[in-house]
Design a protein around this motif. Structure first.
Motif, PDB file in Angstrom:
ATOM      1  N   ARG A  37       2.905  12.900  -1.088  1.00 55.41           N
ATOM      2  CA  ARG A  37       3.567  13.297  -2.338  1.00 55.41           C
ATOM      3  C   ARG A  37       2.653  14.079  -3.271  1.00 55.41           C
ATOM      4  O   ARG A  37       3.055  15.076  -3.863  1.00 55.41           O
ATOM      5  CB  ARG A  37       4.080  12.063  -3.092  1.00 55.41           C
ATOM      6  CG  ARG A  37       5.110  11.244  -2.360  1.00 55.41           C
ATOM      7  CD  ARG A  37       5.782  10.237  -3.302  1.00 55.41           C
ATOM      8  NE  ARG A  37       4.840   9.543  -4.155  1.00 55.41           N
ATOM      9  CZ  ARG A  37       4.201   8.413  -3.818  1.00 55.41           C
ATOM     10  NH1 ARG A  37       4.395   7.887  -2.619  1.00 55.41           N
ATOM     11  NH2 ARG A  37       3.374   7.829  -4.659  1.00 55.41           N
ATOM     12  N   SER A  38       1.414  13.584  -3.427  1.00 60.32           N
ATOM     13  CA  SER A  38       0.546  14.144  -4.466  1.00 60.32           C
ATOM     14  C   SER A  38      -0.690  14.861  -3.939  1.00 60.32           C
ATOM     15  O   SER A  38      -1.403  15.502  -4.704  1.00 60.32           O
ATOM     16  CB  SER A  38       0.092  13.021  -5.416  1.00 60.32           C
ATOM     17  OG  SER A  38      -0.776  12.122  -4.735  1.00 60.32           O
ATOM     18  N   GLY A  39      -0.963  14.723  -2.643  1.00 57.68           N
ATOM     19  CA  GLY A  39      -2.163  15.337  -2.077  1.00 57.68           C
ATOM     20  C   GLY A  39      -3.397  14.467  -2.168  1.00 57.68           C
ATOM     21  O   GLY A  39      -4.466  14.835  -1.702  1.00 57.68           O
ATOM     22  N   PHE A  40      -3.276  13.273  -2.769  1.00 55.40           N
ATOM     23  CA  PHE A  40      -4.393  12.351  -2.926  1.00 55.40           C
ATOM     24  C   PHE A  40      -3.984  10.969  -2.421  1.00 55.40           C
ATOM     25  O   PHE A  40      -2.945  10.442  -2.816  1.00 55.40           O
ATOM     26  CB  PHE A  40      -4.804  12.235  -4.398  1.00 55.40           C
ATOM     27  CG  PHE A  40      -5.345  13.507  -4.989  1.00 55.40           C
ATOM     28  CD1 PHE A  40      -6.703  13.764  -4.994  1.00 55.40           C
ATOM     29  CD2 PHE A  40      -4.496  14.455  -5.529  1.00 55.40           C
ATOM     30  CE1 PHE A  40      -7.209  14.936  -5.543  1.00 55.40           C
ATOM     31  CE2 PHE A  40      -4.989  15.630  -6.078  1.00 55.40           C
ATOM     32  CZ  PHE A  40      -6.350  15.868  -6.076  1.00 55.40           C
ATOM     33  N   ALA A  41      -4.821  10.401  -1.579  1.00 52.76           N
ATOM     34  CA  ALA A  41      -4.529   9.065  -1.074  1.00 52.76           C
ATOM     35  C   ALA A  41      -4.741   8.012  -2.158  1.00 52.76           C
ATOM     36  O   ALA A  41      -5.439   8.247  -3.151  1.00 52.76           O
ATOM     37  CB  ALA A  41      -5.424   8.758   0.122  1.00 52.76           C
ATOM     38  N   GLU A  42      -4.140   6.845  -1.969  1.00 50.72           N
ATOM     39  CA  GLU A  42      -4.322   5.739  -2.907  1.00 50.72           C
ATOM     40  C   GLU A  42      -5.784   5.279  -2.887  1.00 50.72           C
ATOM     41  O   GLU A  42      -6.433   5.254  -1.841  1.00 50.72           O
ATOM     42  CB  GLU A  42      -3.414   4.574  -2.534  1.00 50.72           C
ATOM     43  CG  GLU A  42      -3.476   3.418  -3.498  1.00 50.72           C
ATOM     44  CD  GLU A  42      -2.436   2.327  -3.225  1.00 50.72           C
ATOM     45  OE1 GLU A  42      -2.253   1.474  -4.101  1.00 50.72           O
ATOM     46  OE2 GLU A  42      -1.848   2.340  -2.129  1.00 50.72           O
ATOM     47  N   VAL A  43      -6.284   4.923  -4.048  1.00 47.66           N
ATOM     48  CA  VAL A  43      -7.657   4.436  -4.205  1.00 47.66           C
ATOM     49  C   VAL A  43      -7.609   2.957  -4.577  1.00 47.66           C
ATOM     50  O   VAL A  43      -6.707   2.514  -5.300  1.00 47.66           O
ATOM     51  CB  VAL A  43      -8.398   5.255  -5.284  1.00 47.66           C
ATOM     52  CG1 VAL A  43      -9.697   4.588  -5.697  1.00 47.66           C
ATOM     53  CG2 VAL A  43      -8.675   6.672  -4.770  1.00 47.66           C
ATOM     54  N   ILE A  44      -8.582   2.187  -4.098  1.00 44.31           N
ATOM     55  CA  ILE A  44      -8.610   0.744  -4.343  1.00 44.31           C
ATOM     56  C   ILE A  44      -9.383   0.437  -5.623  1.00 44.31           C
ATOM     57  O   ILE A  44     -10.515   0.905  -5.797  1.00 44.31           O
ATOM     58  CB  ILE A  44      -9.293   0.002  -3.172  1.00 44.31           C
ATOM     59  CG1 ILE A  44      -8.642   0.372  -1.839  1.00 44.31           C
ATOM     60  CG2 ILE A  44      -9.240  -1.506  -3.389  1.00 44.31           C
ATOM     61  CD1 ILE A  44      -9.473  -0.056  -0.636  1.00 44.31           C
ATOM     62  N   LEU A  70       0.829  -1.198   0.000  1.00 44.94           N
ATOM     63  CA  LEU A  70       0.000   0.000   0.000  1.00 44.94           C
ATOM     64  C   LEU A  70       0.869   1.255   0.000  1.00 44.94           C
ATOM     65  O   LEU A  70       1.767   1.402   0.823  1.00 44.94           O
ATOM     66  CB  LEU A  70      -0.923   0.008   1.220  1.00 44.94           C
ATOM     67  CG  LEU A  70      -1.896  -1.154   1.361  1.00 44.94           C
ATOM     68  CD1 LEU A  70      -2.875  -0.879   2.483  1.00 44.94           C
ATOM     69  CD2 LEU A  70      -2.633  -1.422   0.058  1.00 44.94           C
ATOM     70  N   ASP A  71       0.570   2.160  -0.902  1.00 49.61           N
ATOM     71  CA  ASP A  71       1.334   3.400  -1.044  1.00 49.61           C
ATOM     72  C   ASP A  71       0.827   4.410  -0.021  1.00 49.61           C
ATOM     73  O   ASP A  71       0.084   5.336  -0.337  1.00 49.61           O
ATOM     74  CB  ASP A  71       1.182   3.931  -2.471  1.00 49.61           C
ATOM     75  CG  ASP A  71       2.104   5.096  -2.766  1.00 49.61           C
ATOM     76  OD1 ASP A  71       2.814   5.535  -1.842  1.00 49.61           O
ATOM     77  OD2 ASP A  71       2.118   5.565  -3.909  1.00 49.61           O
ATOM     78  N   THR A  72       1.253   4.266   1.221  1.00 46.96           N
ATOM     79  CA  THR A  72       0.742   5.093   2.309  1.00 46.96           C
ATOM     80  C   THR A  72       1.278   6.523   2.277  1.00 46.96           C
ATOM     81  O   THR A  72       0.770   7.389   3.000  1.00 46.96           O
ATOM     82  CB  THR A  72       1.091   4.461   3.665  1.00 46.96           C
ATOM     83  OG1 THR A  72       2.498   4.167   3.708  1.00 46.96           O
ATOM     84  CG2 THR A  72       0.327   3.160   3.868  1.00 46.96           C
ATOM     85  N   HIS A  73       2.295   6.784   1.480  1.00 46.04           N
ATOM     86  CA  HIS A  73       2.846   8.144   1.363  1.00 46.04           C
ATOM     87  C   HIS A  73       2.327   8.884   0.133  1.00 46.04           C
ATOM     88  O   HIS A  73       2.781   9.990  -0.154  1.00 46.04           O
ATOM     89  CB  HIS A  73       4.379   8.090   1.308  1.00 46.04           C
ATOM     90  CG  HIS A  73       5.001   8.036   2.673  1.00 46.04           C
ATOM     91  ND1 HIS A  73       6.244   8.555   2.941  1.00 46.04           N
ATOM     92  CD2 HIS A  73       4.556   7.529   3.850  1.00 46.04           C
ATOM     93  CE1 HIS A  73       6.542   8.360   4.207  1.00 46.04           C
ATOM     94  NE2 HIS A  73       5.537   7.739   4.780  1.00 46.04           N
ATOM     95  N   ARG A  74       1.392   8.286  -0.598  1.00 53.81           N
ATOM     96  CA  ARG A  74       0.930   8.926  -1.821  1.00 53.81           C
ATOM     97  C   ARG A  74       0.288  10.284  -1.540  1.00 53.81           C
ATOM     98  O   ARG A  74       0.472  11.244  -2.286  1.00 53.81           O
ATOM     99  CB  ARG A  74      -0.052   8.028  -2.572  1.00 53.81           C
ATOM    100  CG  ARG A  74      -0.448   8.588  -3.930  1.00 53.81           C
ATOM    101  CD  ARG A  74      -1.287   7.622  -4.736  1.00 53.81           C
ATOM    102  NE  ARG A  74      -0.580   6.372  -5.002  1.00 53.81           N
ATOM    103  CZ  ARG A  74      -1.068   5.397  -5.768  1.00 53.81           C
ATOM    104  NH1 ARG A  74      -2.263   5.544  -6.331  1.00 53.81           N
ATOM    105  NH2 ARG A  74      -0.391   4.293  -5.953  1.00 53.81           N
ATOM    106  N   LYS A  75      -0.451  10.377  -0.447  1.00 58.01           N
ATOM    107  CA  LYS A  75      -1.102  11.639  -0.121  1.00 58.01           C
ATOM    108  C   LYS A  75      -0.074  12.707   0.236  1.00 58.01           C
ATOM    109  O   LYS A  75      -0.263  13.888  -0.055  1.00 58.01           O
ATOM    110  CB  LYS A  75      -2.086  11.442   1.036  1.00 58.01           C
ATOM    111  CG  LYS A  75      -3.011  12.628   1.253  1.00 58.01           C
ATOM    112  CD  LYS A  75      -4.142  12.287   2.203  1.00 58.01           C
ATOM    113  CE  LYS A  75      -5.134  13.432   2.298  1.00 58.01           C
ATOM    114  NZ  LYS A  75      -6.271  13.102   3.184  1.00 58.01           N
TER     115      LYS A  75
END
Length: 260
Positions: free
Chosen positions: A44-51, A37-42
């Motif tokens: 980096r990009s301001g958006f959490a990972e979506v399933i 799970l890319d828990t740092h995506r938010k």
């Protein structure tokens, strides 16, 4: 927690340096064996990972959903089935599910405004994917459905609502003309979404895609066929900038004394 929240917390002495250090030492992903799970995506990009729910085993989906909710306080899944919703709803009763767009989510507050428009009712599933994606990522959405060019007066009747939005998502199949028409009427960015709706010569959305790419209206960008999720994501990026400008403008507006 977002990185800015962490830094603000340290600045205000609400979070200790030791707590911040522990947060920053976390791996940029969470290893689950079957998923990372890319828990740092938010961060980096301001958006959490979506399933992407389709095809996932029940136990995997439930664990991934739970972990992302734990990390972000919100979570969203696309292309979810009724069975998957029932599975998750037993553990997280606050979850919502839309059987048209097949989106499942737990979400937070909303800002700004995005207008999501469709040419016809058959385009609504893709439009709902866009609308609910934008809502999950924090955007207020106005839905304006069934305003295609074959009855263009319907579009004009909603033009005041569209003009107030920070951006417009135009969803259309057939010949895909809706995006060009809206692009000639508003001063905001248009995100065109071609759908696979239409008869034989529409070639499963290719005709609408080509029309939108070849639009002579300025300010029209195009995502892939049936890509409501992508449109909702980009729309939110635009809306965040627009909502930020609205807040700045309101702070800079002169105060009028109505007693003078």
């Amino acid at each position: 927690m977002e990185l800015r929240q962490l830094l603000e917390g340290v600045k205000k002495n609400e979070i200790s340096i030791e707590e911040a250090e522990r947060f920053l030492k976390k791996e940029p992903f969470y290893e689950m064996g079957y998923a990372k799970l890319d828990t740092h995506r938010k961060v980096r990009s301001g958006f959490a990972e979506v399933i992407f729910c389709s095809g996932k085993a029940d136990e995997h989906l439930l664990s991934i959903f739970g972990k992302l909710y734990e990390e972000n306080g919100e979570v969203m899944g696309t292309r979810a089935s009724d069975h998957q919703y029932e599975l998750i709803q037993k553990v997280y009763p606050q979850v919502s599910y839309d059987p048209i767009s097949h989106i499942i989510k737990i979400e937070k507050e909303k800002i700004g405004c995005i207008a999501v428009c469709t040419a016809g009712t058959a385009d609504i599933p893709v439009a709902e994917e866009a609308a609910q994606t934008a809502e999950f990522f924090g955007s207020h959405v106005e839905r304006i459905y069934d305003v295609g060019v074959s009855g263009i007066h319907r579009l004009f009747s909603k033009l005041d609502v569209i003009l107030k939005a920070n951006c417009v998502i135009a969803v259309a199949g057939m010949e895909g003309a809706l995006a060009s028409v809206i692009g000639g009427l508003v001063d905001k960015p248009i995100i065109a979404v071609p759908t696979s709706v239409g008869y034989g010569a529409s070639m499963n959305g290719l005709s609408a895609l080509l029309t939108m790419i070849n639009s002579c209206a300025n300010g029209v960008s195009v995502v892939n066929i049936d890509n409501g999720y992508g449109a909702g994501y980009i729309g939110t990026q635009i809306n965040r900038m627009g909502a930020g400008k609205e807040r700045i403008d309101s702070l800079q507006s002169p105060v009028v004394n109505d007693k003078i």
